[in-house]
Design a protein around this motif. Sequence first.
Motif, PDB file in Angstrom:
ATOM      1  N   LYS A 123       0.673  -1.254  -0.069  1.00 52.61           N
ATOM      2  CA  LYS A 123       0.113   0.019  -0.288  1.00 52.61           C
ATOM      3  C   LYS A 123       0.804   1.349   0.011  1.00 52.61           C
ATOM      4  O   LYS A 123       0.347   2.406   0.157  1.00 52.61           O
ATOM      5  CB  LYS A 123      -0.891   0.086   1.333  1.00 52.61           C
ATOM      6  CG  LYS A 123      -1.716  -1.232   1.384  1.00 52.61           C
ATOM      7  CD  LYS A 123      -3.002  -1.192   2.432  1.00 52.61           C
ATOM      8  CE  LYS A 123      -3.801  -2.410   2.408  1.00 52.61           C
ATOM      9  NZ  LYS A 123      -4.639  -2.252   1.501  1.00 52.61           N
ATOM     10  N   THR A 165       2.464  -0.076   5.840  1.00 54.04           N
ATOM     11  CA  THR A 165       1.955  -1.257   6.683  1.00 54.04           C
ATOM     12  C   THR A 165       2.783  -1.921   7.806  1.00 54.04           C
ATOM     13  O   THR A 165       3.884  -1.898   7.674  1.00 54.04           O
ATOM     14  CB  THR A 165       1.032  -2.142   5.649  1.00 54.04           C
ATOM     15  OG1 THR A 165       2.194  -2.676   4.735  1.00 54.04           O
ATOM     16  CG2 THR A 165       0.014  -1.461   4.842  1.00 54.04           C
ATOM     17  N   ARG A 169      -9.035   7.278   6.769  1.00 50.39           N
ATOM     18  CA  ARG A 169      -9.486   6.228   6.201  1.00 50.39           C
ATOM     19  C   ARG A 169      -9.138   6.141   4.388  1.00 50.39           C
ATOM     20  O   ARG A 169      -9.748   7.078   4.052  1.00 50.39           O
ATOM     21  CB  ARG A 169     -10.874   5.387   6.173  1.00 50.39           C
ATOM     22  CG  ARG A 169     -11.096   4.027   5.801  1.00 50.39           C
ATOM     23  CD  ARG A 169     -12.648   3.703   5.892  1.00 50.39           C
ATOM     24  NE  ARG A 169     -12.869   3.779   7.200  1.00 50.39           N
ATOM     25  CZ  ARG A 169     -12.913   2.630   7.961  1.00 50.39           C
ATOM     26  NH1 ARG A 169     -12.617   1.735   7.753  1.00 50.39           N
ATOM     27  NH2 ARG A 169     -13.303   2.807   9.508  1.00 50.39           N
ATOM     28  N   THR A 195      -8.355   1.171   4.161  1.00 47.42           N
ATOM     29  CA  THR A 195      -7.513   0.765   4.995  1.00 47.42           C
ATOM     30  C   THR A 195      -7.541   2.436   6.141  1.00 47.42           C
ATOM     31  O   THR A 195      -7.373   3.279   5.706  1.00 47.42           O
ATOM     32  CB  THR A 195      -6.107   0.763   4.649  1.00 47.42           C
ATOM     33  OG1 THR A 195      -6.105  -0.309   3.510  1.00 47.42           O
ATOM     34  CG2 THR A 195      -5.090   0.720   5.657  1.00 47.42           C
ATOM     35  N   TYR A 217      -5.679   4.580   8.784  1.00 50.27           N
ATOM     36  CA  TYR A 217      -4.158   5.036   8.946  1.00 50.27           C
ATOM     37  C   TYR A 217      -4.045   6.244   9.901  1.00 50.27           C
ATOM     38  O   TYR A 217      -4.969   6.883  10.139  1.00 50.27           O
ATOM     39  CB  TYR A 217      -3.438   5.691   7.340  1.00 50.27           C
ATOM     40  CG  TYR A 217      -4.235   6.685   7.129  1.00 50.27           C
ATOM     41  CD1 TYR A 217      -4.253   8.224   7.411  1.00 50.27           C
ATOM     42  CD2 TYR A 217      -5.505   6.413   6.210  1.00 50.27           C
ATOM     43  CE1 TYR A 217      -4.542   9.244   6.670  1.00 50.27           C
ATOM     44  CE2 TYR A 217      -6.028   7.521   5.429  1.00 50.27           C
ATOM     45  CZ  TYR A 217      -5.685   8.988   5.834  1.00 50.27           C
ATOM     46  OH  TYR A 217      -6.285   9.990   5.089  1.00 50.27           O
ATOM     47  N   GLN A 249      -0.248   2.429   8.829  1.00 52.07           N
ATOM     48  CA  GLN A 249      -1.547   1.835   8.959  1.00 52.07           C
ATOM     49  C   GLN A 249      -1.843   1.830  10.552  1.00 52.07           C
ATOM     50  O   GLN A 249      -1.137   1.699  11.465  1.00 52.07           O
ATOM     51  CB  GLN A 249      -1.294   0.242   8.682  1.00 52.07           C
ATOM     52  CG  GLN A 249      -2.596  -0.734   8.790  1.00 52.07           C
ATOM     53  CD  GLN A 249      -1.954  -1.957   8.380  1.00 52.07           C
ATOM     54  OE1 GLN A 249      -0.854  -2.339   8.265  1.00 52.07           O
ATOM     55  NE2 GLN A 249      -3.106  -2.973   8.129  1.00 52.07           N
TER      56      GLN A 249
END
Length: 348
Positions: free
Chosen positions: A92, A285, A304, A309, A311, A331
């Motif tokens: 990511k 991540t 988000r 995801t 964060y 993350q």
Amino acid sequence: MASLLIGSNPLIRMALLLLTIVTMTERISFVVEARDLSTPGYGEEAMKVRHEKWMAEHGRTYKDEAEKARRFEVFKANVDFIHRSNAAGDKKYTLGLNKFADITRDEFTAMYTGFKPVQAGPKKLLGFKYENITLSDDNQEVDWRQKGAVTGIKNQGQCGCCWAFSAVAAIEGLYQITSGQLASLSEQQLLDCSTNGNNNGCSGGVMNDAFQYIVDNGGITTEEAYPYTEQQGMCQSVQPAVTISGYQNVPAEDENALAAAVANQPVSVGVDASDFHLYQQGIMTADGCGENINHAVTAIGYGRADDGTQYWLLKNQWGETWGEGGYMRLQRGVGACGIGKQSSYPVA
């Protein structure tokens, strides 16, 4: 008839030939530019060209040819690592050739971190003031930059005083929230004067001892009055500009508690930054870093991503050319990079 005219006219044939050459040249140039020179096997000379270009972009010089040759080997290894990481396509976040591209991971950690986590001293304020805070739908995204509580990105340089920058950023945020005024405060004052307890200048320290110094000193002055020099000096007597009454710890390894605190003010946090030095953009991540916290940053929000995801939004102090303009998204909710292990915030 048109084809006959073209074939029999030398001027037209010459013009067409030149047009073809120009077109091919532009195409070749485009392909070379588009091609990732970090591709393994691209060639030693091409890599040297890229290294020279990188040196020029970042103002990098070396003491002699031997040092340059050694740094070139590190640069090549980092380029290869970046290529393999980005080419995997399963992350990511992406890595990139920033100003740290000619140093190793271990060198980077030794030079640009400096948080030494310890237990809080006896003078911290008891409790956790945000214990009963429940985040509503309105609190699913927080960014203190948008509320004017974050100063610009700073640069600690090769001085392990991340603890001072993290503490100052948290106090700057609190001061703006309580007073409506944003002031850039002095990391150098902490570097020079906060020497009791666990703070050792450029050799590392902790935010809580910085907070305690400010309490005991009756405040901290501005950046303008006491500018940063990237090295520890003699403590100067200055007029305080901002005061705090104390500080509190966020319950350890509780990201919900950390979110409750960050929803109300920027918070100093410890992270494992050993694998941050080539970070360029995206959400770092948990599988991209360890959990042995060694660096201090400031959590200034959370959100988000489009893929769902969650964060943390972190303000760092390695300059604007690192990461997303000096910031990182990390993350949230999985203890990524050790976040949540040791966090604290000042109290007005």
